[in-house]
Design an enzyme around this catalytic site. Structure first.
Site, PDB file in Angstrom:
ATOM      1  N   GLU A 156      39.088  31.715  26.478  1.00 26.84           N
ATOM      2  CA  GLU A 156      40.067  31.271  26.219  1.00 26.84           C
ATOM      3  C   GLU A 156      40.219  30.484  24.228  1.00 26.84           C
ATOM      4  O   GLU A 156      39.894  29.417  24.165  1.00 26.84           O
ATOM      5  CB  GLU A 156      41.397  30.741  26.761  1.00 26.84           C
ATOM      6  CG  GLU A 156      41.562  31.511  28.077  1.00 26.84           C
ATOM      7  CD  GLU A 156      42.932  31.103  28.860  1.00 26.84           C
ATOM      8  OE1 GLU A 156      42.813  29.603  29.011  1.00 26.84           O
ATOM      9  OE2 GLU A 156      42.667  31.404  29.861  1.00 26.84           O
ATOM     10  N   GLU A 261      40.708  39.211  36.465  1.00 30.23           N
ATOM     11  CA  GLU A 261      41.081  38.079  36.275  1.00 30.23           C
ATOM     12  C   GLU A 261      42.462  38.748  36.928  1.00 30.23           C
ATOM     13  O   GLU A 261      43.904  38.494  37.003  1.00 30.23           O
ATOM     14  CB  GLU A 261      42.093  36.535  35.658  1.00 30.23           C
ATOM     15  CG  GLU A 261      40.971  35.799  35.240  1.00 30.23           C
ATOM     16  CD  GLU A 261      40.850  34.480  34.571  1.00 30.23           C
ATOM     17  OE1 GLU A 261      42.127  34.326  34.583  1.00 30.23           O
ATOM     18  OE2 GLU A 261      39.457  34.608  34.124  1.00 30.23           O
TER      19      GLU A 261
HETATM   20  C1  GLA Z   1      43.675  31.261  33.686  1.00 29.88           C
HETATM   21  C2  GLA Z   1      42.024  30.972  34.116  1.00 29.88           C
HETATM   22  C3  GLA Z   1      41.395  30.661  34.970  1.00 29.88           C
HETATM   23  C4  GLA Z   1      42.534  30.547  35.918  1.00 29.88           C
HETATM   24  C5  GLA Z   1      44.320  31.823  35.782  1.00 29.88           C
HETATM   25  C6  GLA Z   1      45.677  31.020  36.193  1.00 29.88           C
HETATM   26  O1  GLA Z   1      43.123  33.077  32.740  1.00 29.88           O
HETATM   27  O2  GLA Z   1      40.816  31.877  33.244  1.00 29.88           O
HETATM   28  O3  GLA Z   1      41.114  29.919  35.397  1.00 29.88           O
HETATM   29  O4  GLA Z   1      43.270  29.298  35.749  1.00 29.88           O
HETATM   30  O5  GLA Z   1      44.042  30.907  33.916  1.00 29.88           O
HETATM   31  O6  GLA Z   1      45.203  30.579  37.585  1.00 29.88           O
END
Ligand code: GLA
Length: 382
Positions: A156, A261
């Site tokens: 991020e 994710e």
């Molecule tokens: C982000 C992070 C993850 C997690 C998600 C939400 O996407 O990369 O590690 O913390 O948020 O749980």
């Protein structure tokens, strides 16, 4: 009395697990397309939740650590590393022949303040922060050299408009902090695959920012194997065209794409501008938690269709997509029950709270099978 009760519970769990292993497995269905993974918590990789462990072993061939590898957990204080849980996570993956992911090394969140500060609480210099980054990466990646096969090196780094986020990493080190992170990770384990991971890359400005970031990383000669497209999505966003364009854009740059994710939020969007109102008790916010007693059939079917459509896109681009990882195993353990509003009842995954496959699970498999049958038919016509 107690032992009869315990026996009954164990029997119930074994029964469910046995039932699940009789279900078709995602990892089997997608074996020619991509790895299929899940983010695990302690109760899963320490094997205390028998139902969920059964699902993980039967369904997935890759794992990611939901939280235990984040800086605040593994390196909470200067010079103090805690590998107790991460060793168990890695061991679980190796014993079960899974592709083990490390998540993550450099991020602005879930990183303790001390990392960026001196003893007086003032920002440290570029040199000191680079040294801390180096030591962290060498300690963590070095410990799992040859065991963790892929790392989310930087998480991020981009803002929604595609510019580099003004994180403490960028403010203190400068833009080249990403290059340094990738260089250190590659030195620490030259064989591990290294990824850049982010959310909302399906949106045009952020994707454009990611593309120019990738160009800079490639120009600097770093070992970037792929892009992690987080995919915390909902029923309406992103469109399937956005999804496909995102995959092909990075594929065209010679990168693999990992869906890292995946979850599909079916709850009403909480208004971030409400500020303090967001933290009001859920009871006062019934409108934000409409399915506390179960997901209505129409919504269940919409979720199933959404998942099937997404997987059709992933399969179509399986020459680029290397892995699809869900952020959690069952609806009950998803972070979306507590974010962005605490205490909601969320339904974002393929397994329900009891560990049973949801209609979305079957729909995904049906779609994949019919896509493959179509492909076979098309091939036999030529
Ligand atoms: C982000 C992070 C993850 C997690 C998600 C939400 O996407 O990369 O590690 O913390 O948020 O749980």
């Amino acid at each position: 009395m107690k032992s009869t009760f315990t026996t009954l519970i164990l029997f119930a769990e074994v029964f469910v697990v046995t039932g699940l292993t009789a279900q078709p497995a995602l990892k089997q269905a997608f074996k020619d397309d991509f790895l299929i993974g899940a983010a695990l918590n302690e109760s899963q990789f320490c094997e205390s939740n028998a139902v969920e462990v059964g699902i993980v072993k039967a369904q997935f061939n890759s794992i990611s650590p939901e939280n235990v590898l984040k800086w605040e957990r593994i390196h909470p204080q200067p010079g103090r590393y805690d590998f107790s849980l991460t060793d168990k996570y890695v061991d679980f993956g190796r014993r079960n022949h899974m592709f083990v992911i490390g998540h993550n090394l450099v991020w602005h969140a879930q990183t303790p303040d001390w990392v960026f500060q001196d003893a007086k609480g003032n920002p440290v210099t570029r040199e000191i922060l680079l040294r801390r980054m180096h030591d962290h990466i060498f300690s963590v990646v070095g410990r799992y050299k040859g065991l963790i096969q892929g790392w989310d090196v930087v998480n991020e780094a981009l803002a929604d408009d595609g510019t580099l986020r003004e994180s403490p990493w960028k403010k203190i080190i400068g833009e080249d902090y990403l290059i340094k992170a990738f260089e250190f990770a590659h030195e620490a384990d030259p064989k591990a695959e290294l990824y850049y991971n982010d959310y909302c890359l399906e949106n045009e400005p952020k994707r454009a920012g990611a593309i120019s970031l990738v160009k800079k990383l490639q120009a600097a000669g770093v070992h970037l194997a792929g892009i992690g497209v987080q995919s915390h999505i909902n029923l309406d966003w992103p469109s399937l065209a956005q999804e496909a364009d995102t995959i092909t854009a990075f594929g065209g740059m010679g990168l693999k794409v990992m869906i890292t994710e995946l979850d599909v939020d079916v709850l009403p969007k909480a208004d971030f501008n409400q500020g303090a109102d967001i933290s009001r008790r859920v009871a006062e916010q019934a409108a934000l938690n409409p399915y506390a007693n179960g997901l209505p059939e129409a919504r269940q079917q919409a979720l199933a269709q959404r998942y099937a459509d997404l997987f059709a896109v992933f399969v179509k681009h399986s020459d680029i997509v290397q892995r699809v990882t869900f952020w959690g195993v069952t609806d009950g353990d998803s972070w979306l029950n507590d974010w962005p509003v605490a205490g909601r009842t969320s339904y974002p995954l393929l397994f329900d709270r009891a560990g049973k496959p949801k209609p979305a699970f079957m729909k995904v498999l049906e779609t994949v099978n019919s896509k493959k049958a179509e492909k076979k038919l098309a091939a036999s016509n030529f």
